[in-house]
Write a protein that holds these residues in place. Sequence first.
Motif, PDB file in Angstrom:
ATOM      1  N   LEU A 183      -5.895   7.249   3.081  1.00  0.00           N
ATOM      2  CA  LEU A 183      -5.714   8.502   3.829  1.00  0.00           C
ATOM      3  C   LEU A 183      -4.459   9.192   3.318  1.00  0.00           C
ATOM      4  N   SER A 184      -4.558  10.499   3.084  1.00  0.00           N
ATOM      5  CA  SER A 184      -3.353  11.271   2.744  1.00  0.00           C
ATOM      6  C   SER A 184      -2.503  11.402   4.006  1.00  0.00           C
ATOM      7  N   PHE A 185      -1.275  11.850   3.831  1.00  0.00           N
ATOM      8  CA  PHE A 185      -0.428  12.032   5.014  1.00  0.00           C
ATOM      9  C   PHE A 185      -1.070  12.998   6.004  1.00  0.00           C
ATOM     10  N   GLU A 186      -1.627  14.099   5.484  1.00  0.00           N
ATOM     11  CA  GLU A 186      -2.245  15.092   6.378  1.00  0.00           C
ATOM     12  C   GLU A 186      -3.393  14.474   7.174  1.00  0.00           C
ATOM     13  N   GLU A 187      -4.212  13.673   6.475  1.00  0.00           N
ATOM     14  CA  GLU A 187      -5.350  13.044   7.167  1.00  0.00           C
ATOM     15  C   GLU A 187      -4.862  12.055   8.214  1.00  0.00           C
ATOM     16  N   TRP A 188      -3.874  11.294   7.856  1.00  0.00           N
ATOM     17  CA  TRP A 188      -3.351  10.283   8.784  1.00  0.00           C
ATOM     18  C   TRP A 188      -2.695  10.952   9.995  1.00  0.00           C
ATOM     19  N   ALA A 189      -1.950  12.020   9.712  1.00  0.00           N
ATOM     20  CA  ALA A 189      -1.218  12.703  10.792  1.00  0.00           C
ATOM     21  C   ALA A 189      -2.149  13.474  11.714  1.00  0.00           C
ATOM     22  N   ALA A 190      -3.366  13.788  11.215  1.00  0.00           N
ATOM     23  CA  ALA A 190      -4.285  14.589  12.031  1.00  0.00           C
ATOM     24  C   ALA A 190      -5.025  13.747  13.068  1.00  0.00           C
ATOM     25  N   VAL A 191      -4.976  12.425  12.923  1.00  0.00           N
ATOM     26  CA  VAL A 191      -5.702  11.563  13.878  1.00  0.00           C
ATOM     27  C   VAL A 191      -5.039  11.680  15.245  1.00  0.00           C
ATOM     28  N   TYR A 195      -3.087  -3.458  -3.216  1.00  0.00           N
ATOM     29  CA  TYR A 195      -3.244  -4.108  -1.909  1.00  0.00           C
ATOM     30  C   TYR A 195      -4.723  -4.371  -1.618  1.00  0.00           C
ATOM     31  N   VAL A 196      -5.544  -3.356  -1.868  1.00  0.00           N
ATOM     32  CA  VAL A 196      -6.976  -3.479  -1.601  1.00  0.00           C
ATOM     33  C   VAL A 196      -7.580  -4.558  -2.501  1.00  0.00           C
ATOM     34  N   ALA A 197      -7.106  -4.623  -3.739  1.00  0.00           N
ATOM     35  CA  ALA A 197      -7.636  -5.624  -4.670  1.00  0.00           C
ATOM     36  C   ALA A 197      -7.320  -7.036  -4.206  1.00  0.00           C
ATOM     37  N   THR A 198      -6.170  -7.209  -3.588  1.00  0.00           N
ATOM     38  CA  THR A 198      -5.802  -8.565  -3.130  1.00  0.00           C
ATOM     39  C   THR A 198      -6.289  -8.842  -1.701  1.00  0.00           C
ATOM     40  N   ASN A 199      -6.852  -7.846  -1.067  1.00  0.00           N
ATOM     41  CA  ASN A 199      -7.405  -8.013   0.288  1.00  0.00           C
ATOM     42  C   ASN A 199      -8.835  -7.479   0.295  1.00  0.00           C
ATOM     43  N   PRO A 200      -9.780  -8.288  -0.198  1.00  0.00           N
ATOM     44  CA  PRO A 200     -11.142  -7.786  -0.423  1.00  0.00           C
ATOM     45  C   PRO A 200     -11.838  -7.239   0.824  1.00  0.00           C
ATOM     46  N   GLU A 201     -11.370  -7.639   2.006  1.00  0.00           N
ATOM     47  CA  GLU A 201     -12.015  -7.101   3.221  1.00  0.00           C
ATOM     48  C   GLU A 201     -11.839  -5.579   3.319  1.00  0.00           C
ATOM     49  N   PHE A 202     -10.918  -5.037   2.546  1.00  0.00           N
ATOM     50  CA  PHE A 202     -10.711  -3.576   2.570  1.00  0.00           C
ATOM     51  C   PHE A 202     -11.212  -2.910   1.280  1.00  0.00           C
ATOM     52  N   LYS A 203     -12.104  -3.593   0.578  1.00  0.00           N
ATOM     53  CA  LYS A 203     -12.486  -3.080  -0.750  1.00  0.00           C
ATOM     54  C   LYS A 203     -13.145  -1.699  -0.663  1.00  0.00           C
ATOM     55  N   ASP A 204     -13.778  -1.392   0.473  1.00  0.00           N
ATOM     56  CA  ASP A 204     -14.436  -0.085   0.589  1.00  0.00           C
ATOM     57  C   ASP A 204     -13.545   0.969   1.250  1.00  0.00           C
ATOM     58  N   ALA A 205     -12.334   0.563   1.568  1.00  0.00           N
ATOM     59  CA  ALA A 205     -11.454   1.498   2.296  1.00  0.00           C
ATOM     60  C   ALA A 205     -10.998   2.645   1.400  1.00  0.00           C
ATOM     61  N   LYS A 206     -10.923   3.823   1.999  1.00  0.00           N
ATOM     62  CA  LYS A 206     -10.411   4.994   1.272  1.00  0.00           C
ATOM     63  C   LYS A 206      -8.984   5.260   1.759  1.00  0.00           C
ATOM     64  N   PRO A 251       5.389  13.598   1.215  1.00  0.00           N
ATOM     65  CA  PRO A 251       3.991  13.955   1.454  1.00  0.00           C
ATOM     66  C   PRO A 251       3.021  13.171   0.572  1.00  0.00           C
ATOM     67  N   GLY A 252       3.530  12.460  -0.437  1.00  0.00           N
ATOM     68  CA  GLY A 252       2.651  11.690  -1.320  1.00  0.00           C
ATOM     69  C   GLY A 252       2.281  10.317  -0.777  1.00  0.00           C
ATOM     70  N   VAL A 253       2.818   9.942   0.372  1.00  0.00           N
ATOM     71  CA  VAL A 253       2.536   8.619   0.930  1.00  0.00           C
ATOM     72  C   VAL A 253       1.043   8.497   1.279  1.00  0.00           C
ATOM     73  N   LEU A 254       0.492   7.297   1.105  1.00  0.00           N
ATOM     74  CA  LEU A 254      -0.920   7.056   1.436  1.00  0.00           C
ATOM     75  C   LEU A 254      -1.004   5.969   2.510  1.00  0.00           C
ATOM     76  N   PHE A 255      -2.056   6.036   3.284  1.00  0.00           N
ATOM     77  CA  PHE A 255      -2.214   5.065   4.379  1.00  0.00           C
ATOM     78  C   PHE A 255      -3.549   4.343   4.268  1.00  0.00           C
ATOM     79  N   LEU A 256      -3.504   3.094   4.676  1.00  0.00           N
ATOM     80  CA  LEU A 256      -4.737   2.351   4.927  1.00  0.00           C
ATOM     81  C   LEU A 256      -4.876   2.303   6.444  1.00  0.00           C
ATOM     82  N   GLU A 257      -6.061   2.676   6.928  1.00  0.00           N
ATOM     83  CA  GLU A 257      -6.264   2.556   8.384  1.00  0.00           C
ATOM     84  C   GLU A 257      -7.727   2.229   8.646  1.00  0.00           C
TER      85      GLU A 257
END
Lengths: 540, 170
Positions: free
Chosen positions: A496-504, A483-494, A453-459
């Motif tokens: 997602l927790s597993f629950e948030e990702w799974a709720a989509v 990952y975000v630091a080495t991919n600046p196009e996602f610098k503003d990305a938050k 449950p501790g896994v995080l997602f970028l989406e």
Amino acid sequence: MHSLTRFWVTLLMALGWAFSSLAQAQTEPLPKREGIPGREEAPGLNTLPPLPEDLPGWFNNKGKNHIFYKRGPYNFDIYNIKRLAYDLNAVAVGHSMAYEDMVTGKAAGLDTETFERINWVLNHPPKFMPDEANVSPTFGRKYGVLELVFDWTHILHAQTVDVLASTKLSEAEKDREIQALWKFYFESVPYAISPLPMNMAFLDGQPYSMAFRNKYPKVNGLFWGYHWLQGAMYDMLLSKTLPQQRMIYDVLGDRYHAIELYRTNRPFMPMFAETSPRFSEKYPYIANAFDNLHMLHDMVNDILASDWIPEPEKEKQILRAIWIASATAHQGERPGDVKEEGGLHDHRHMVGMPGMGMMKYATEDVMWMDNMGWMPTGDCHHCTMPLPEGEEAWKAPTVSAQGWTMRVRCPLCARDMAAETKGAVIFHIPTEDPLKPVVIISDEQGNLTTDNPGVLFLEEAASHRKCNRWSSAFSSRKAFEEYVATNPEFKDAKPLSFEEWAAVEVSGKKPDTYVKPEGPEGNPYDKAQDDETQAQKEEE
Amino acid sequence: MKNRLVGKIWLGALAILLAFAPARSGRAHEAKCPHCEADVAQDTPEQDNEVALKYGKKRIEYRCVMCAIADAEKSYKGDLKILAPSEKKGKPVEISRIEGKWSAPESTVFIGHKIKHRYCERGYRAFTTMAAFTVHVEKNKAQLKGAKPITLAEIVQIAKSDVVEDKKEK
């Protein structure tokens, strides 16, 4: 020779041949063909290919020559997942019971009494692995070398599974040991099956092919059902922790017992790459050997079920089948070699999948899959973008449902594909660390649960051209931030927790990159479909 | 020198064009219908054809509304929704099954006319009004000659009998 004498000799020979053929035709009408649908007549003995003349001496081996496991601390660790271990024990009796009945005059009861006996064992599995030689003694005496070939590859099966289920070895040690097992298998005795991709249309295009499945569909269904299990379990075990393996087998085992064992409508035997694409990509030589072994089982079944083949000829054809599948017959050949397209020495593989020979009716990059239609082997099954290969192949998530396992390009592709598929689904989602994949299970209603449950997602959804970059899973916050630091196009990305990702919820929108895989028209396995297509053409 | 400059301009223009060009034309997923195993009929610019069954977070596509209802009866327990394409693009009719009871908006009518399977998205559809039904039958009069409008209860009944037939075949 004088020309007149030559004329009379030729004429007499021709007449003699014609009369003998006529007499034979009158006294021995050809039996009905059990094989290719639509062909009523047996193909005739002259269609059977001859046995190669220079077979190695071991082909005549009929004596007992028990061979056993390579030593290892992992042996029998499959019992860590007891339910799977017991199911595999039960599998050992299936073919043996059928073979014994076929060579002792009980073939007529194969789809009734024999089916019931095998099915009982599959549902009441023994606690220890039975010795197949004890279940089929008559068959063993008659086809001793075949039993050795089967046994030897079954040992590789069992030991590779033990390694993957071991809790004593690290991932790197498991990888090394699987390669050592292969070397042991391939070099210790001559009974190894070819590790090369083989042309499935050739193997399943022999004069006797398909006889068994047409004549005994229920027993054949059981065989292909447990061949499905023997394939599907590899991706379940590969790079997984023991709790993950057990979690997955709760779903897989239920499906095996409820559905896969009793399917009689498969167009072809289950292939390793269809059920364990990650394992087949990583160890193509093992996946190919297992597919070739399963095909050898099918060929032997078909020969024994072909009543039009007399006993002595059956023995020859079984030896020929062993030869075809053996590593010995393909010495010096390499994956990709094509000495004869569509023949014995056609070792091309499907695009993106070195662990699968050219499938029947397939083009190089699409194959016909039951209930799915034409599917690409090297592209994401959701967005059709190319999948990572070679060193990067581990980065592709997989989705297992409805009896298949398919590779996709990103976690979003996996989630959407699962939501658009009926029934329970197993996801394998790699994170940034190859040793820490996440397992997610979807129930019938699409509710997701995970072991981590501790896994995080970028989406950060955008065009699927780059979905492998904007949709990713991370084992920790630190990994996400790196990952975000080495991919600046996602610098503003938050994250997602597993629950948030799974709720989509799935939108139903098609990926912008999706292209329908094109194959030959219609279902090539279904003649009725072809007739319908013809009717449609005429209508138009 | 001038030629080189022109070449560079052309290359730049090409790069810009490629960067903004759409990906390969987005063709829809064309899976098999879970009930009849025929291809799922795709939406066209003029008419929606894809039927979606929503069950929890799942969204499964079917070839026609009859297949979706039949599979709902056969494979799913509990509440669900079916989005059946109507005569209006982008505005499907929402059919629900809640606690075993089927419902749809009041003026909904269906066509349930036996037709060759390749055309079943024409023979089994939902309409928001009776007038829309009449227009559809008129438009496809060769295939739908004599078709009568039916209610939700009637199409559910047809679907249930299809499930019985499906089981018999197995």
